[in-house]
Design an enzyme around this catalytic site. Structure first.
Site, mmCIF file in Angstrom:
data_model
loop_
_atom_site.group_PDB
_atom_site.id
_atom_site.type_symbol
_atom_site.label_atom_id
_atom_site.label_comp_id
_atom_site.label_asym_id
_atom_site.label_seq_id
_atom_site.Cartn_x
_atom_site.Cartn_y
_atom_site.Cartn_z
ATOM 1 N N LYS A 196 -6.296 -2.173 7.161
ATOM 2 C CA LYS A 196 -6.251 -3.169 6.091
ATOM 3 C C LYS A 196 -7.517 -3.053 5.229
ATOM 4 O O LYS A 196 -7.754 -1.998 4.668
ATOM 5 C CB LYS A 196 -6.056 -4.557 6.707
ATOM 6 C CG LYS A 196 -5.000 -4.595 7.828
ATOM 7 C CD LYS A 196 -3.601 -4.273 7.352
ATOM 8 C CE LYS A 196 -2.589 -4.071 8.483
ATOM 9 N NZ LYS A 196 -2.490 -5.116 9.488
ATOM 10 N N TYR A 219 -0.518 -12.182 13.816
ATOM 11 C CA TYR A 219 0.159 -10.932 13.512
ATOM 12 C C TYR A 219 1.323 -10.709 14.490
ATOM 13 O O TYR A 219 1.145 -10.790 15.709
ATOM 14 C CB TYR A 219 -0.851 -9.790 13.596
ATOM 15 C CG TYR A 219 -0.249 -8.456 13.262
ATOM 16 C CD1 TYR A 219 0.176 -8.179 11.972
ATOM 17 C CD2 TYR A 219 -0.077 -7.487 14.236
ATOM 18 C CE1 TYR A 219 0.762 -6.968 11.663
ATOM 19 C CE2 TYR A 219 0.495 -6.261 13.925
ATOM 20 C CZ TYR A 219 0.921 -6.019 12.638
ATOM 21 O OH TYR A 219 1.499 -4.821 12.339
ATOM 22 N N ASP A 252 -9.831 -11.983 15.738
ATOM 23 C CA ASP A 252 -9.252 -10.936 14.891
ATOM 24 C C ASP A 252 -9.658 -11.277 13.453
ATOM 25 O O ASP A 252 -9.138 -12.208 12.847
ATOM 26 C CB ASP A 252 -7.725 -10.917 15.052
ATOM 27 C CG ASP A 252 -7.067 -9.786 14.264
ATOM 28 O OD1 ASP A 252 -7.643 -9.364 13.238
ATOM 29 O OD2 ASP A 252 -5.970 -9.338 14.656
ATOM 30 N N ARG A 287 -12.578 12.943 23.451
ATOM 31 C CA ARG A 287 -12.060 11.605 23.751
ATOM 32 C C ARG A 287 -13.203 10.677 24.166
ATOM 33 O O ARG A 287 -13.217 9.501 23.832
ATOM 34 C CB ARG A 287 -10.982 11.663 24.856
ATOM 35 C CG ARG A 287 -10.626 10.277 25.415
ATOM 36 C CD ARG A 287 -9.296 10.189 26.153
ATOM 37 N NE ARG A 287 -9.003 11.308 27.009
ATOM 38 C CZ ARG A 287 -9.601 11.553 28.185
ATOM 39 N NH1 ARG A 287 -10.533 10.744 28.658
ATOM 40 N NH2 ARG A 287 -9.276 12.622 28.889
#
Ligand code: PLP
Length: 383
Positions: free
Chosen positions: A201, A104, A176, A52
Site C-alpha cells: 500500500k 482487513y 496494523d 533466506r
C-alpha cells in the site's frame, strides 16, 4: 558518519541506503541476488551465508524500517499477509487474541480459516470502544491486534488507552499501521510492541509491489519474529527490497499529497446530494476526528462513502474513467472498490450487514493526481 543533529523522518527516508556500499560509494544500494555466500573457512563467515536468513539488500531495508519506526528490529516479508501470518505463528494452541472487527478481510480469513484449525481463538471487537476491548480480554488472551483507522469504515481506536490496557493486562499490543504509515502515526509512542504494514500500500505506493513489514519495539520480540521469519521463509526477494527502498524515499511527499487530496474530495462528496454518508477522519463530524488529531499528524488518503442505492454504486464503478475500479490502496493512482464484494468478501454476510459493509458502500483510495481531475471523474460517474 554521525550526523550533526538527529535527522527528521523525511531526511532519513530520502537517505535510506545511501553510502552502504563502501566499495563503490553507490547512492542507490546494490541488489544482491546471490542465494548463497562463500565462507572464508570452517567456522568463519562474512556475516552472510544464505539469503533466506540474511540478504544484504534486505538488510538495508530492514534496518531502515526499524530506524524509521523507532524500533529494535524490522523484518521484510513477501506480502502483508506473510507478515501477519508470521506474527500469528508467535502464538500457540489455546491462545486467544482480541482483534478489531473493522479490519482487513484477509486478516479475518487467515485467523478464521487457518489459525482456528490450530486451536487459536479470536474475539472481534469494536476497537473504537476501549471498554469493549477491555471486556473481551480473558484469562487466555495473549494479544490485541488493532487497525486504526479501521477498514473500510475508518473508525479511530484510542491507541494510548489500548496501550495502557495492554500493559496492565500483559498483552502483546500489535498495530496494523498500513492506512497511515509511519509518517502520520507512530504506534510505539502509545505502547505498541509490534507494528505491521502491508507495504503493498503506501510504503510501496505505486501499485507495482507486494510486500509486508513487521517492526518490533524491543530486541527480544525482534529476535523471536526473526526466528519465525527465517524458519518459515516468507521473506521479501532482493529486487523487491530495492523497489521498496526506492519507494520509501518519496513516502512523505506522497503522503502529504494523498492527505491534501483526500480532504478536498471528502468535503466535495459530503455536499453531493446522492452521497448519504461519508467516512473520513479529517471531517469535523467524524466521531474519531478529535482523537485522530491527537494521535496522528494527518488523516491519510483513504475514505469511504455510501450512495443512495446498490445500483448507483455499481453504475459509478462502471462509469469511472480516471479512477480505476480495483482492489488495493495507497498507490499514486486513485482506486475505488466495493468492499462488500471485494476486500471484505470473506467476512460472513450477516457480519458484514451488522458492520454496515453493504453494497452501497464504496471505498476510495485517493491518489496523487490533480484533485480537480479526480473530482471531475467522480462528478461524471455520480451524475
Ligand atoms: C492489504 C492489507 C493487508 C494485507 O497485505 P497484502 O500485502 O495484500 O498481503 C493487511 N492489512 C491491511 C490494513 C491491508 O490494507
Amino acid at each position: 558518519m554521525k550526523p550533526a543533529r538527529e535527522h527528521s523522518i523525511e531526511t532519513n527516508l530520502v537517505q535510506l541506503g545511501v553510502g552502504v556500499d563502501e566499495r563503490t560509494g553507490a547512492i542507490s544500494p546494490p541488489i544482491h541476488l546471490s542465494a548463497t555466500y562463500r565462507h572464508p573457512g570452517v567456522g568463519e563467515s562474512t556475516g552472510y551465508d544464505y539469503t533466506r536468513s540474511i540478504n544484504p539488500t534486505r538488510e538495508v531495508l530492514e534496518k531502515g524500517l526499524a530506524e524509521l519506526e523507532g524500533g529494535a528490529r524490522g523484518l521484510a516479508f513477501a506480502s502483508g499477509m506473510a507478515a501477519l501470518t508470521t506474527l500469528f505463528l508467535h502464538f500457540s494452541q489455546g491462545d486467544h487474541i482480541v482483534v478489531s472487527e473493522d479490519l482487513y478481510g484477509g486478516t479475518y480469513r487467515v485467523l478464521d480459516q487457518i489459525f482456528a484449525n490450530f486451536g487459536m481463538t479470536v474475539t472481534y471487537v469494536d476497537t473504537t470502544n476501549s471498554a469493549a476491548v477491555a471486556a473481551a480480554v480473558k484469562e487466555t488472551t495473549k494479544a490485541l491486534l488493532v487497525e486504526t483507522p479501521g477498514n473500510p469504515l475508518l473508525g479511530i481506536a484510542d491507541l494510548a488507552a489500548l496501550g495502557q490496557l495492554c500493559s496492565e493486562r500483559n498483552l502483546l499490543f500489535a498495530v496494523d499501521n498500513t492506512f497511515l504509515s509511519p509518517v502520520l502515526q507512530r504506534p510505539f509512542e502509545f505502547g505498541a510492541d509490534v507494528v505491521i504494514y502491508s507495504a503493498t500500500k503506501y510504503l510501496g505506493g505505486h501499485n507495482d509491489l507486494c510486500a509486508g513489514v513487521l517492526v518490533a519495539r524491543d530486541e527480544e520480540l525482534g529476535e523471536r519474529l526473526y526466528f519465525l521469519q527465517n524458519s518459515t521463509g516468507a521473506v521479501l526477494p532482493a529486487f523487491d527490497c530495492w523497489l521498496l527502498l526506492r519507494s520509501l524515499k518519496t513516502l512523505t511527499l506522497r503522503i502529504d499529497r494523498h492527505c491534501q487530496n483526500a480532504l478536498v474530495i471528502a468535503l466535495w462528496l459530503e455536499q453531493h446530494p446522492k452521497v448519504t454518508d461519508i467516512y473520513y477522519p479529517g471531517l469535523e463530524q467524524h466521531p474519531g476526528h478529535e482523537l485522530s488529531r491527537k494521535q496522528a499528524s494527518g488523516f491519510g488518503g483513504m475514505l469511504s462513502f455510501r450512495v443512495e442505492s446498490d445500483e448507483l454504486a455499481r453504475s459509478i464503478l462502471k462509469r469511472l474513467q480516471l479512477i480505476s475500479f480495483a482492489e488495493s490502496l495507497g498507490g499514486v493512482e486513485s482506486l475505488m472498490t466495493l468492499p462488500a464484494v471485494q476486500t471484505h468478501g470473506d467476512i460472513p454476510e450477516a457480519e458484514r450487514q451488522r458492520l454496515g459493509i453493504c453494497e452501497s458502500l464504496l471505498r476510495l483510495s485517493v491518489g496523487t493526481e490533480s484533485v480537480e481531475d479526480i473530482i471531475a471523474d467522480l462528478e461524471q460517474a455520480l451524475a
